[in-house]
Design an enzyme around this catalytic site. Structure first.
Site, PDB file in Angstrom:
ATOM      1  N   GLU A 114      -8.075  29.696  24.639  1.00  0.00           N
ATOM      2  CA  GLU A 114      -9.344  30.393  24.135  1.00  0.00           C
ATOM      3  C   GLU A 114      -9.693  31.039  25.208  1.00  0.00           C
ATOM      4  OE1 GLU A 114     -10.334  26.547  21.912  1.00  0.00           O
ATOM      5  OE2 GLU A 114      -9.624  26.102  23.913  1.00  0.00           O
TER       6      GLU A 114
ATOM      7  N   TYR B 208     -38.082  36.428  16.853  1.00  0.00           N
ATOM      8  CA  TYR B 208     -36.997  35.891  16.405  1.00  0.00           C
ATOM      9  C   TYR B 208     -36.097  36.850  17.278  1.00  0.00           C
ATOM     10  CZ  TYR B 208     -38.139  38.707  12.672  1.00  0.00           C
ATOM     11  OH  TYR B 208     -38.179  39.664  11.159  1.00  0.00           O
TER      12      TYR B 208
ATOM     13  N   LEU C 167     -19.300  22.997  23.677  1.00  0.00           N
ATOM     14  CA  LEU C 167     -20.431  23.957  23.000  1.00  0.00           C
ATOM     15  C   LEU C 167     -21.670  23.031  23.487  1.00  0.00           C
ATOM     16  CD1 LEU C 167     -18.104  24.091  19.542  1.00  0.00           C
ATOM     17  CD2 LEU C 167     -18.571  25.325  21.365  1.00  0.00           C
ATOM     18  N   GLU C 168     -21.859  21.720  23.442  1.00  0.00           N
ATOM     19  CA  GLU C 168     -22.463  21.071  24.284  1.00  0.00           C
ATOM     20  C   GLU C 168     -23.121  22.227  25.138  1.00  0.00           C
ATOM     21  OE1 GLU C 168     -19.510  19.901  23.564  1.00  0.00           O
ATOM     22  OE2 GLU C 168     -20.005  17.857  23.053  1.00  0.00           O
TER      23      GLU C 168
ATOM     24  N   LYS D 193     -17.546  26.401  15.834  1.00  0.00           N
ATOM     25  CA  LYS D 193     -16.242  27.259  16.554  1.00  0.00           C
ATOM     26  C   LYS D 193     -15.781  27.731  14.995  1.00  0.00           C
ATOM     27  CE  LYS D 193     -14.043  26.916  20.066  1.00  0.00           C
ATOM     28  NZ  LYS D 193     -12.964  25.990  21.426  1.00  0.00           N
TER      29      LYS D 193
END
Length: 118
Positions: free
Chosen positions: A21, A53, A71-72, A98
């Site tokens: 990864e 935005y 990811l956290e 993901k």
């Protein structure tokens, strides 16, 4: 109070615990929701009086470009920056997904959701 949503922000990044990864990378999807008082900008029609935005999208892309094992961790950085840089935001919720995660099965995506309140 108002809600601004950015849906399906697509990024290519290198998050994960596996060596592959880190080298190969993967596709990610980020969805963002922010709550803010939009009453002033609704009357004034002035960009400086709302949540831009474009700024939100830039924060997401910059933070997703920084490698994390989890990811956290990426989600937390996104939320912290939003609350630090955009005082009008009262609450932010982010979903980091993901796409096609390497977990030994046919899984479309894995998603974590985090939120922060001012």
């Amino acid at each position: 109070m108002g809600l601004i949503k950015l849906k399906n922000i697509k990024v290519y990044a290198y998050h994960g615990c596996l060596v592959e990864e880190k080298k190969i990378g993967s596709d990610y999807r980020v969805d963002l929701r922010v709550k803010a008082d939009l009453s002033k900008s609704a009357l004034s029609d002035v960009l400086a009086e709302t949540v831009d935005y474009v700024h939100l999208n830039r924060i997401v892309k910059e933070e997703m470009a920084i490698r994390s094992k989890l990811l956290e961790h990426a989600a937390e950085r996104i939320l912290v920056r939003i609350l630090d840089e955009i005082p009008l935001v009262d609450k932010a919720v982010v979903d980091v997904s993901k796409i096609n995660p390497p977990i030994g099965g046919n899984v479309e995506m894995v998603t974590i959701t985090k939120s922060k309140i001012r």
